[in-house]
Design an enzyme around this catalytic site. Structure first.
Site, PDB file in Angstrom:
ATOM      1  N   GLU A   1      37.571  71.226 -16.454  1.00  0.00           N
ATOM      2  CA  GLU A   1      36.964  69.934 -16.766  1.00  0.00           C
ATOM      3  C   GLU A   1      37.165  69.533 -18.222  1.00  0.00           C
ATOM      4  OE1 GLU A   1      33.053  69.318 -14.010  1.00  0.00           O
ATOM      5  OE2 GLU A   1      32.927  70.905 -15.476  1.00  0.00           O
TER       6      GLU A   1
ATOM      7  N   TRP B   1      34.370  53.838 -12.913  1.00  0.00           N
ATOM      8  CA  TRP B   1      35.068  55.080 -12.578  1.00  0.00           C
ATOM      9  C   TRP B   1      36.015  54.699 -11.450  1.00  0.00           C
ATOM     10  CZ3 TRP B   1      35.286  58.511  -8.289  1.00  0.00           C
ATOM     11  CH2 TRP B   1      35.909  59.746  -8.568  1.00  0.00           C
TER      12      TRP B   1
ATOM     13  N   CYS C   1      30.296  53.527 -10.378  1.00  0.00           N
ATOM     14  CA  CYS C   1      30.307  52.750 -11.591  1.00  0.00           C
ATOM     15  C   CYS C   1      28.875  52.442 -11.987  1.00  0.00           C
ATOM     16  CB  CYS C   1      31.029  51.425 -11.407  1.00  0.00           C
ATOM     17  SG  CYS C   1      32.646  51.617 -10.671  1.00  0.00           S
TER      18      CYS C   1
ATOM     19  N   ARG D   1      28.085  57.208 -15.355  1.00  0.00           N
ATOM     20  CA  ARG D   1      28.582  56.849 -14.027  1.00  0.00           C
ATOM     21  C   ARG D   1      30.075  56.517 -14.037  1.00  0.00           C
ATOM     22  NH1 ARG D   1      23.862  55.481 -11.093  1.00  0.00           N
ATOM     23  NH2 ARG D   1      25.112  54.435  -9.523  1.00  0.00           N
TER      24      ARG D   1
ATOM     25  N   ASN E   1      29.449  48.406  -7.521  1.00  0.00           N
ATOM     26  CA  ASN E   1      29.424  49.871  -7.461  1.00  0.00           C
ATOM     27  C   ASN E   1      29.485  50.255  -5.988  1.00  0.00           C
ATOM     28  OD1 ASN E   1      26.722  52.286  -7.889  1.00  0.00           O
ATOM     29  ND2 ASN E   1      28.870  52.647  -7.626  1.00  0.00           N
ATOM     30  N   GLY E   2      30.464  51.063  -5.613  1.00  0.00           N
ATOM     31  CA  GLY E   2      30.570  51.475  -4.214  1.00  0.00           C
ATOM     32  C   GLY E   2      31.996  51.334  -3.731  1.00  0.00           C
TER      33      GLY E   2
ATOM     34  N   GLU F   1      32.591  78.762 -11.308  1.00  0.00           N
ATOM     35  CA  GLU F   1      31.971  77.871 -12.287  1.00  0.00           C
ATOM     36  C   GLU F   1      32.684  77.966 -13.645  1.00  0.00           C
ATOM     37  OE1 GLU F   1      30.171  75.419 -12.168  1.00  0.00           O
ATOM     38  OE2 GLU F   1      29.273  75.185 -14.133  1.00  0.00           O
TER      39      GLU F   1
ATOM     40  N   LYS G   1      34.547  74.832 -15.534  1.00  0.00           N
ATOM     41  CA  LYS G   1      34.261  74.371 -16.911  1.00  0.00           C
ATOM     42  C   LYS G   1      35.556  74.213 -17.689  1.00  0.00           C
ATOM     43  CE  LYS G   1      31.246  73.582 -15.871  1.00  0.00           C
ATOM     44  NZ  LYS G   1      30.303  72.727 -15.358  1.00  0.00           N
TER      45      LYS G   1
HETATM   46  C1  G6P Z   1      30.267  65.296 -10.690  1.00  0.00           C
HETATM   47  C2  G6P Z   1      30.081  65.952 -12.041  1.00  0.00           C
HETATM   48  C3  G6P Z   1      29.913  67.455 -11.874  1.00  0.00           C
HETATM   49  C4  G6P Z   1      28.757  67.738 -10.920  1.00  0.00           C
HETATM   50  C5  G6P Z   1      28.976  67.057  -9.565  1.00  0.00           C
HETATM   51  C6  G6P Z   1      27.752  67.155  -8.675  1.00  0.00           C
HETATM   52  O1  G6P Z   1      31.515  65.624 -10.164  1.00  0.00           O
HETATM   53  O2  G6P Z   1      31.179  65.680 -12.898  1.00  0.00           O
HETATM   54  O3  G6P Z   1      29.620  68.036 -13.128  1.00  0.00           O
HETATM   55  O4  G6P Z   1      28.612  69.102 -10.746  1.00  0.00           O
HETATM   56  O5  G6P Z   1      29.237  65.664  -9.772  1.00  0.00           O
HETATM   57  O6  G6P Z   1      26.717  66.402  -9.274  1.00  0.00           O
HETATM   58  P1  G6P Z   1      25.183  66.548  -8.963  1.00  0.00           P
HETATM   59  O7  G6P Z   1      24.533  65.501  -9.821  1.00  0.00           O
HETATM   60  O8  G6P Z   1      24.988  66.255  -7.495  1.00  0.00           O
HETATM   61  O9  G6P Z   1      24.769  67.905  -9.315  1.00  0.00           O
END
Ligand code: G6P
Length: 612
Positions: A492, A74, A2, A27, A100-101, A485, A489
């Protein structure tokens, strides 16, 4: 997980906090809330959904506060709802708290607090902290907070306001980031300085590195007043903290003429790819160098194994990196998902180079995995996990606002390619081969530009397939990570069930799912396995599966077989992942647009996941 924000000072506390929260939405954005003291009482306002919903509500209510703590969530414990939104209170509403945590021992603590008479209203772990501090408070707030944090297990950062101390915000950062901003007769508290950087560049955190912007690792408690702050250690003794200057540049992000940040970031890639390699290539010697790791370069010569760690898109970039390091530098390379690796009790042979990849540098799983390696005494060379890593290579891609990662991926792959080139040249790669590889890297920007020019064609294909609920993405060798990947995408941002698969593996089970309602995106650019993927495409077509091929101009045998083709420029296999991924990004974007999803902030996701 968060974003936390707090404000004490001369500005309108509610507006300042809401503006700050908007910059922390990367976040999480499941719900948002704000609370503070007004005329001696703790009052608050919470809304489900994004910060703009909370903003509308506080405007309608003409909500006023003298000092404010605020939160964008979140969800981990408890669904996104108004009741689970932060801030959380104790039963007497003597305090409000944002967190947060994750409090790992929250169930045991809750049981104990309930037996003492606490009434819990939410499903969150956070509410335990509010009741715990309230139960320990007998007039000395600092004592109660110190005692409470000694009883909490997990990673946590929190900020609280108590009605007996209306001019104070008490903050704690225990393995979760929290930073204090020191302004002119005003003070800020935030999970990330980006949220107050327009007001002050004077900050308090242990290190200026992006990853450990935690106040402390030693259960320190900071008490923030309107014009000053104090930090106390676990024993209650004052500890001195340096005020440091923020050096990072925080540009104000704007979509420009683009409909979404995601599209803008896809279109930025010719520049961001260039930024990732510019100044880092030595044409004369056919190699690459990084000013960030120059002093460590001799150590790179001794490396006998490589371990790559990452999550999500960064893990996919690492996948391509792992293929590269073995192919070009001939160094055995292991790739691991951070969240799995941490709990493996792994074997880490001497002379292992660890490359931790992260767009944000704040992903809890990757940080934890690197910490675990450090605890084993490994010499860690990381990327953005700056504090705990021995060296950090910056992506220079600028802020990525869209939650699904696009330009960060291509920058990560370019940087891994450069690192691989440098290590290969230190070993067995011939200078002329190094020079050829450099030319191929330098061609990438223009090649990506060419793909972007075909966006209208890709959009047409996207519109044709957007109604399907299941997709496969298949590829071989360098195209396999691209299939992962591309599928990610699509999942997501369009909420379509998409699977990335090694094309040759499909026949061992997953082919059972192929039918006329399940299109396959076939990534054909890996020239070394082109004939093989053609056979795999035939197997799909034989089962009535529609096929969209992403292929290099000049590749023969697809026309008349597949249903649609997205042509991309010819690139060496080692770098073909970059242009092919850009094509999948556009395909996913236009499918999501056709389906009308929230592309920049897809449901259930967060840009940076700071819980394990
Ligand atoms: C989250 C994001 C992803 C990202 C992943 C790793 O899940 O939604 O898009 O790839 O974290 O994040 P980082 O900042 O460590 O690349």
């Amino acid at each position: 997980m968060c974003g936390i924000f707090g404000y004490l000072g001369r500005r309108n506390a509610v507006k300042t906090a809401i503006d700050g929260l908007k910059k922390l939405e990367y976040r999480g954005y499941d719900s948002a809330g704000i609370a503070g003291v007004f005329q001696g009482q703790i009052i608050g306002c919470k809304e489900v959904g994004k910060v703009e919903g909370l903003e509308r509500e506080v405007q309608e209510l003409d909500f006023q506060l003298e000092s404010a703590i605020a939160h964008t969530r979140w969800a981990t414990h408890g669904k996104p709802s108004q009741i689970n939104a932060h801030p959380h209170y104790d039963n007497a509403r003597s305090l409000a708290l944002v967190h947060n945590g994750i409090i790992e021992n929250h169930l045991a603590l809750k049981k104990e607090l309930v037996s003492q008479g606490a009434r819990f209203v939410s499903e969150t772990d956070t509410e335990v902290i509010s009741h715990l501090i309230a139960s320990l408070y007998k007039g000395d707030l600092l004592f109660a907070v110190r005692k409470a944090i000694g009883m909490l297990k997990g990673a946590f950062a929190f900020a609280l306001i108590h009605k007996d101390f209306p001019d104070q915000i008490v903050v704690v950062g225990h393995e979760s980031p929290l930073v204090i901003g020191v302004g002119e007769q005003e003070m800020f508290v935030s999970s990330d300085p980006v949220a107050f950087s327009e007001f002050t560049h004077n900050v308090v955190f242990e290190l200026l590195q992006p990853i450990n912007r935690c106040l402390n690792g030693n259960d320190e408690v900071a008490v923030v007043h309107r014009d000053t702050f104090e930090v106390f250690d676990a024993a209650g003794q004052r500890s001195e903290k340096k005020i440091e200057k923020l050096t990072a540049k925080f540009g104000t992000a704007s979509k420009g003429a683009y409909e979404h940040y995601t599209l803008k970031e896809i279109f930025e890639q010719p520049q961001t790819i260039r930024s990732a390699y510019v100044d880092r290539l030595s044409e004369e010697f056919g190699t690459a160098h990084f000013e960030e790791v120059q002093t460590e370069m001799p150590e790179l010569l001794d490396v006998e194994r490589i371990l790559i760690l990452g999550c999500g898109t960064s893990w996919h970039a690492g996948y391509l990196g792992a293929y590269l390091f073995e192919d070009m530098a001939r160094i055995p390379t292991q790739l691991e998902i951070s969240s799995e690796y941490r709990y493996k009790n792994p074997l880490v042979p001497h002379r292992t180079l660890v490359i931790a990849i992260s767009q944000s540098g704040e992903t809890a799983d990757t940080i934890a995995a690197v910490r675990e390696l450090k605890a084993k005494g490994t010499n860690v060379h990381g990327s953005t996990l700056s504090r705990i890593a021995d060296a950090c290579i910056n992506m220079r891609a600028g802020p990525e606002i869209g939650v699904c990662s696009t330009k960060a991926f291509t920058s990560q792959v370019v940087i891994l390619s450069l690192l691989c080139l440098a290590m290969a040249r230190m070993r067995n790669m011939h200078k002329e081969d190094g020079k050829r590889f450099i030319t191929a890297i330098e061609d990438l920007s223009a090649q990506v530009e060419q793909i972007l020019e075909t966006a209208p064609h890709i959009e047409k294909i996207a519109n044709k397939y957007a109604h399907h609920e299941n997709f496969f993405f298949v590829g071989r060798r360098y195209m396999y990570p691209v299939s992962l990947e591309g599928a990610l995408k699509l999942k997501e941002i369009s909420y379509i069930n998409a699977n990335g698969y090694p094309a040759g593996e499909l026949k061992h089970g997953a082919i059972a799912l192929i039918n006329e309602n399940c299109p396959t995106v076939a990534l054909c650019s890996n020239k070394g396995t082109y004939e093989k993927i053609l056979s795999n495409i035939m197997e799909i077509k034989a089962r009535n599966g529609p096929v969209i091929a992403i292929a290099e101009s000049g590749q023969k045998g697809l026309e008349g077989i597949v249903d649609d083709i997205i042509w991309i420029p010819e690139v060496i296999d080692e770098l073909a992942g970059i242009p092919a991924t850009v094509a999948t990004q556009l395909l996913a974007y236009y499918i999501a647009r056709k389906r009308g999803t929230d592309i920049d902030k897809p449901r259930n996701l967060a840009k940076s996941v700071t819980v394990e």
